[in-house]
Design a protein around this motif. Sequence first.
Motif, PDB file in Angstrom:
ATOM      1  N   SER A  30       0.847  -1.198   0.000  1.00  0.00           N
ATOM      2  CA  SER A  30       0.000   0.000   0.000  1.00  0.00           C
ATOM      3  C   SER A  30       0.880   1.244   0.000  1.00  0.00           C
ATOM      4  O   SER A  30       1.974   1.241   0.567  1.00  0.00           O
ATOM      5  CB  SER A  30      -0.897   0.021   1.238  1.00  0.00           C
ATOM      6  OG  SER A  30      -1.664   1.201   1.301  1.00  0.00           O
ATOM      7  N   ASN A  32       0.825   5.305   0.985  1.00  0.00           N
ATOM      8  CA  ASN A  32       0.097   6.362   1.683  1.00  0.00           C
ATOM      9  C   ASN A  32       0.371   7.684   0.963  1.00  0.00           C
ATOM     10  O   ASN A  32      -0.053   7.881  -0.174  1.00  0.00           O
ATOM     11  CB  ASN A  32       0.506   6.383   3.146  1.00  0.00           C
ATOM     12  CG  ASN A  32      -0.468   7.175   3.998  1.00  0.00           C
ATOM     13  OD1 ASN A  32      -1.387   7.814   3.474  1.00  0.00           O
ATOM     14  ND2 ASN A  32      -0.272   7.157   5.299  1.00  0.00           N
ATOM     15  N   SER A  53      -3.272   9.785   0.171  1.00  0.00           N
ATOM     16  CA  SER A  53      -3.909   8.664  -0.509  1.00  0.00           C
ATOM     17  C   SER A  53      -5.350   8.993  -0.898  1.00  0.00           C
ATOM     18  O   SER A  53      -5.855   8.495  -1.913  1.00  0.00           O
ATOM     19  CB  SER A  53      -3.878   7.422   0.375  1.00  0.00           C
ATOM     20  OG  SER A  53      -4.501   7.698   1.630  1.00  0.00           O
ATOM     21  N   TYR A 108       4.930   1.668   7.312  1.00  0.00           N
ATOM     22  CA  TYR A 108       5.141   2.555   6.169  1.00  0.00           C
ATOM     23  C   TYR A 108       6.517   3.187   6.273  1.00  0.00           C
ATOM     24  O   TYR A 108       6.862   3.785   7.293  1.00  0.00           O
ATOM     25  CB  TYR A 108       4.059   3.632   6.111  1.00  0.00           C
ATOM     26  CG  TYR A 108       2.740   3.114   5.625  1.00  0.00           C
ATOM     27  CD1 TYR A 108       1.841   2.506   6.505  1.00  0.00           C
ATOM     28  CD2 TYR A 108       2.397   3.187   4.280  1.00  0.00           C
ATOM     29  CE1 TYR A 108       0.636   2.001   6.055  1.00  0.00           C
ATOM     30  CE2 TYR A 108       1.188   2.697   3.816  1.00  0.00           C
ATOM     31  CZ  TYR A 108       0.312   2.097   4.710  1.00  0.00           C
ATOM     32  OH  TYR A 108      -0.877   1.595   4.256  1.00  0.00           O
TER      33      TYR A 108
END
Length: 122
Positions: A30, A32, A53, A108
């Motif tokens: 993913s 961000n 995002s 992250y």
Amino acid sequence: QVQLVESGGGLVQAGGSLRLSCAASGSIFSINGMAWYRQAPGKQRELVAAVASGGSTEYADSVKGRFTISRDNAKNTVYLQMDSLQPEDTAVYYCNAHTSTVSATRVYMPYWGQGTQVTVSS
């Protein structure tokens, strides 16, 4: 691992336009926030523009009204449309993405591209 590859830099006359692209690839789970920074000779790296995002954006005062940041989440790509370029925009432009990977889906980390040179002649 995650790789960011920028493209679109070059030489342009004052008043001209360029469009930068930055594509992220690798073991991405993913992404961000994504952003563009720049560093001029003898100066510190500075934030130019950022996009969350969800699509919200922010810009440095020096580029407001001239630059537009956008992203394509399906392509893991961020763009920077630069209009009305001025000599003071000359710098190496770097993209940045806060990304989690398939091996650490909740962590992250910031990743950086290699940079692309933008030169604006007067």
